[in-house]
Every structure is written in C-alpha cells, then in structure tokens.
Scaffold this motif. Structure first.
Motif, PDB file in Angstrom:
ATOM      1  N   THR B  44      -1.478  -3.804  -1.369  1.00 14.11           N
ATOM      2  CA  THR B  44      -2.470  -3.276  -2.299  1.00 14.11           C
ATOM      3  C   THR B  44      -3.832  -3.217  -1.617  1.00 14.11           C
ATOM      4  OG1 THR B  44      -3.272  -3.422  -4.591  1.00 14.11           O
ATOM      5  CG2 THR B  44      -3.089  -5.500  -3.368  1.00 14.11           C
ATOM      6  N   TRP B  45      -4.812  -2.794  -2.375  1.00 16.58           N
ATOM      7  CA  TRP B  45      -6.157  -2.603  -1.826  1.00 16.58           C
ATOM      8  C   TRP B  45      -6.921  -3.921  -1.843  1.00 16.58           C
ATOM      9  CZ3 TRP B  45      -6.950   1.761   0.707  1.00 16.58           C
ATOM     10  CH2 TRP B  45      -6.126   2.855   0.411  1.00 16.58           C
ATOM     11  N   LEU B 184      -6.153   3.337   4.515  1.00 15.17           N
ATOM     12  CA  LEU B 184      -7.595   3.518   4.325  1.00 15.17           C
ATOM     13  C   LEU B 184      -7.850   4.329   3.059  1.00 15.17           C
ATOM     14  CD1 LEU B 184      -8.806   4.365   7.963  1.00 15.17           C
ATOM     15  CD2 LEU B 184      -8.573   2.120   6.874  1.00 15.17           C
ATOM     16  N   ALA B 195      -5.793  -1.072   2.585  1.00 13.45           N
ATOM     17  CA  ALA B 195      -4.557  -1.441   1.893  1.00 13.45           C
ATOM     18  C   ALA B 195      -3.635  -2.163   2.860  1.00 13.45           C
ATOM     19  CB  ALA B 195      -3.864  -0.206   1.338  1.00 13.45           C
TER      20      ALA B 195
END
Lengths: 339, 339
Positions: B44-45, B184, B195
């Motif tokens: 995930t981010w 990115l 990410a």
C-alpha cells in the motif's frame, strides 16, 4: 472475503489504497435471498435506515390525520435531512401543527450534514438547535404519536416509553423477528435504535415497498414525492429518487447503512459498509442496485439513469492542488442464487 | 481474517457496529518478521509514514548544515503538523534560513488538522496558505536540498526531478527494495509517494531507529526532542513521544498508516488500517506497541505510560446529548512467530 464480493475501493495511481468491505442482502417480499455480498446475516445497527418503519405508527394510529400532517411533513418524519432551509421550514410547520415546542425534541444538536450549513454554524451565522438535527422529523413524529395517544411527552425517546414499544411492534412486524431477537441501543439522536441481521432489513424494505396498507403506502408516497426532504443536496437518497421517480425508495443510515425497495421487482436491498464509511455507502448501494436490476430485469436496468448519478458512481480523489491522484468506486460483484 | 487479528471496533450497546481491520508487521532491523496481523506483505501507499526517510538527504547531503537548520526545523521536515502557531513559527524560520519564499512550496492548501485552527479557517480569521500545509516542512526540506545541489527549484515535487530521484535512492536503501519494486504516485501534497509492502516500511523504521549514521541519528533525535513539532495537540505521534521520551519514534501517514521504531528492541512496526480510517490508526498502533512490548520485554512494557495515553486507548462514543452510546477500542491480537 472471496474476490467477487462487493467493496468500495479508493485507489491511487491504480493501486487500491483503502478498501471498504460491503455486506449486502437482496431479499424478496416473501423472504427469499436472491443475492448477497459478504455476510447477508450480518447483525448490526439499523440506525436511520429504520426511519420509514419507525414512522408507520404515526400514520396507522391516526396521529397524522388528527394533526393534518402534509405529505411534506411525513417525508420529513422518514428523513435524515441536511438542515437546509427547506427542511427547517417543514419541521417548523410540523411542530406547529402538532402543537409542540422545539424544547420537547429530545434529539440533541450536531453539525449539519450540509457542508454549506455546517460552515454557517462554524461562522456563528447559524446556531443549530434541536430542530436542525437530521432526525428532527422522526422526533416530531414520535411526539405527535405520544400526544395523539395521550401518552406523556417526557421520555418519549426511551425504550420503556409506550411510543418506543409501539414502534418496536412495527419493527417486529416488518422484519418478521420477535422482539427478543432485536437488539436495542441508544441512537446518535437519543432515540431507540435496533440491531438485527441486514437480511431482515432488506425483507422489511421489500415488504414496505409493496404494501397495500394505507400507512406504508402514504409514507412511501411521501418519500417519492419529496426526495429533497428525505436527505438533501447532492445526497444519494435525494438524487436517486429525483432521477428515477417512483421506482425506488431509498434510505441511508449512519455508519455505512443503506436500504432500498424496488417494488417492481418485489425486492428489498440492505447493505452495511463494514467499517461504517459514509462516503462509500452510496457508491455501494448504487452499484448493488445496478447489478440487481441488470440481472433481474435488463429492461428496467436500462432505465436507471446512471448518467445523472455520476457523482455516486465514481469519485475522483484530488490532492491539495486539485490534481486527480486516484479514484473511489465500487468494485466486485453480488453473488446471485437460483430463484 | 482469523478472529485473533488486530482490528479497531466501534461498538454500540455491546455489539460491534463498525470494524476496522488492521494489517501489521513487526520486523527486526535484520529483517526477521516477529509478529503480524492480517497480511504483513500488504502492499500500500506509505504516504507521510515515509517522511523521516524522505528527510535523510537533506541532512546527509549537507543542506541542513549549509543552511544552519535547527533541530526544530529538522523535526518539522519529518512532520505531518497540525498548522498550530508553533508550527507556523518554525516553517517561517525554515523558509527564511533556506532563502526561499512560500510561493516556492508546491504543496497546496487544506483545512488544518487542528480542529481549532480549522474553525478559524472556516470563520475566515485565518487563510491557510501553503505554509499551513501539514507537509510544509517536508516541502521546505526538498527545496533546501534542490538549492544546496544547485538543482532547479521548479518541479522539485515531481518524480523526474533530481530531488525525488535522490529521495527514492534513500527509500530503496532503507527498505531494501530495488526501485523497480516501489510504486510511485502523487501524494495529497503533490510530492511523490511510495507503494510497498508494510513489512518493508517496518524494516525501514527498525533500521532508522538503530542507525549510527549521522543523518538518521540527527533526524530521530530531532523528532524525539520536539514531539509537538512532529504532529500537534492531542495527536498520538506527539503524545507518545512526550509520554515516553526517547523510547520510540512514531509517524502517522494518511489513510490509516502508522509506523514506529523501538530501538531498545531493535524493531520497527508498520500498520495499515485497511479502510484508511484515521481515527482507528492511533488506537491500533498503541495496542500493537503494547502487545509487542508485553511479549518481548515485560519490564519495558511496564514503563510504557498507558495511563497518560488514555485517549488513544479507548474512546467513548457519545450521542448528540453527550450520552455514552458505545466505545471505540482496539481488539484482537498480533500473531507472534518463534524468534
């Protein structure tokens, strides 16, 4: 959760960033489960999704006629309104017809659901009192019922009061559950709220939408006639009933609840965004409705004006420079059962 | 999800109403997975959880020394601040030392994270410009790096700019991932965001907390010395580093990210509330920290001042009349692996 279940995803650069899981039940008025996502027996709080049912005694017991309530006031009795001027106009006439004061309303105060009104409140231009509560119509209806029956006005919101006992009878009747299977809690607005499986919420909406009894017919008619009074500007309850008049009765509830009736298909839909996210709930409801229509009645599905409801289908996620960095939309599928 | 996994539950009258699932990884500085919840490889981010790493080139490349940045300014470079007066004071001195204007900051504007400041903004008493962005310290640091290297100031926030390439090198170094494995995206503040699996975020924090390199030591020292500058009033990053000084380095990220380093145990912790709920993330981080300490070092666990952090342990849910109708708290357990 199998990959096919319904969820709402907020993505960034194509990668899901936050995922909102959805439990959903699609039920016929004779209690057949047609489709589901997640756990259709998920037991949770119905919150404001129950309002159209909570309003039935107001009409059925004769209080609405006695006080000469209009269809606008009945729509507001079923509403979670946004505290916009039109809602305040209707609550004022409602209170006046019943002969009660704002001070009788047990609902407290909160920041209006309308962003514009919320900003006025922060600026001090507006002081949101109990009339401004999104639940003020429900409370006015409960007070009207108490006054009609000669019950005390005091404490009308509490489980032991005859108003709430009368409403519980109705909740049992429409959900088909004995009172012992329905959990009771205190809602955000201080009135009683109900815990039950979402499948039973869907059943109640299926029955509500089809009922030929005068009270539910009048309430559904009022919601359909006055979508703006049921919610407010840019909200799905309002937008969907405006865009597709007469086809659907929809009602949001706090913490990710959404319920709908589609009388033409003899069905009710109830869903819970498991994490309670209120931004995701309308996207999930519209997607579930679209999938159900497409499967059960493609012709009717073609009439659902999705283009007019774009803001409830997919939402761009923008950063602080208004650049689009991602998107929020429903994904996955309802599971359909042989019918 | 097995029943033991960590989650945050909002309950009403004893029944869970909304559930926020948590994926978490607890990793040693030599990359052993000690404990997890949900999926420790959850990709995930990182969002603002990456800020302490994004600030490393600012110090390591000599820009911080060149511009005479104080430890307050370095703490702000790692911060997601609440736009309180103390934060604005520090960003002003930061910009002035680097010799840049507010107009150079690419971060847009947003409602301050501090409720008090947000209300001032709605009232028009305060106009939040770019300096007020919670990310303004990060952006000032990026500009300082550009100026120090003689790179153009324009476009410093975009992936192709040498500032962002230099930062990506550092993200690779601390997470142990090649650039090709790091996604990115564009963050809320317009800068690049990353990410990757949460396990790698935890590894980076474990290494960060233990590093004897001057740049990370100076940044961690700045965060520990100035917890108020890293976040703000009543926020966990601030409250935890104030209550337990020197023991922990903590950093929140948008959409339910929380990262921490506990140097005494040579570990990093990273978690993602899967639905992105920011109210749940601090409760999940504090519970995860408590469970890790209890398992790995009961003596140290006894020193964690939980009583001072009560607001981040359990939160009453109140209705519009301030009646308590439920509670929000973390539940479930991390799974520990043989070490």
């Amino acid at each position: 959760m199998p990959p096919t279940d319904l969820s709402v995803e907020a993505s960034r650069a194509g990668l899901a960033e936050s995922v909102h899981r959805v439990s959903c039940a699609v039920v016929t008025s004779d209690d057949r489960l047609l489709a589901s996502s997640g756990d259709p027996e998920y037991r949770t709080w119905w919150r404001s999704g129950a309002k159209p049912l909570q309003a039935i005694p107001l009409v059925e017991d004769g209080a609405a006629d006695r006080f000469g309530l209009s269809s606008e006031e009945l729509a507001l009795a079923c509403a979670s309104h946004s505290s916009e001027p039109v809602h305040i106009e209707v609550i004022d006439s409602f209170l006046s017809k019943v002969g009660i004061e704002e001070s009788h309303l047990a609902c407290g105060t909160h920041t209006p659901l309308s962003t514009a009104m919320a900003h006025l409140a922060v600026r001090g231009t507006l002081t949101p009192t109990a009339r401004w509560s999104n639940c003020s119509g429900k409370h006015a209806g409960m007070l009207a019922l108490a006054k009609h029956h000669g019950w005390p006005l005091e404490g009308y919101q509490r489980a032991e009061h005859p108003v709430q006992r009368r409403i519980l009878e109705e909740i049992c009747r429409w959900t088909g559950l004995p009172a012992s299977d329905i959990g009771l809690g205190v809602d955000g607005c201080t009135a009683v709220c109900f815990a039950l499986p979402i499948r039973r919420m869907a059943l109640a909406f299926a029955r509500l939408g089809l009922s030929s009894d005068p009270a539910p017919k009048r309430l559904c008619g009022a919601m359909i006639a006055h979508p703006m009074l049921v919610a407010g500007t840019a909200r799905l309850c309002t937008d969907l009933m405006v865009a597709w008049p007469g086809h659907v009765i929809v009602k949001v509830g706090a913490e990710g609840i959404y319920c709908a009736a589609v009388p033409a298909l003899r069905i009710g839909i109830a869903l819970k965004v498991e994490d309670g996210d209120m931004t995701s709930a309308p996207l999930a409801l519209l997607e579930a409705l679209h999938q159900v229509l497409t499967r059960l009645d493609p012709t009717l599905a073609g009439e659902l004006p999705l283009a007019q409801l774009g803001r409830h289908r997919a939402q761009p996620i923008r950063n602080t420079r208004s650049e689009v960095t991602g998107e929020r939309r429903a994904t996955g599928n309802l599971r359909f059962y042989d019918s």
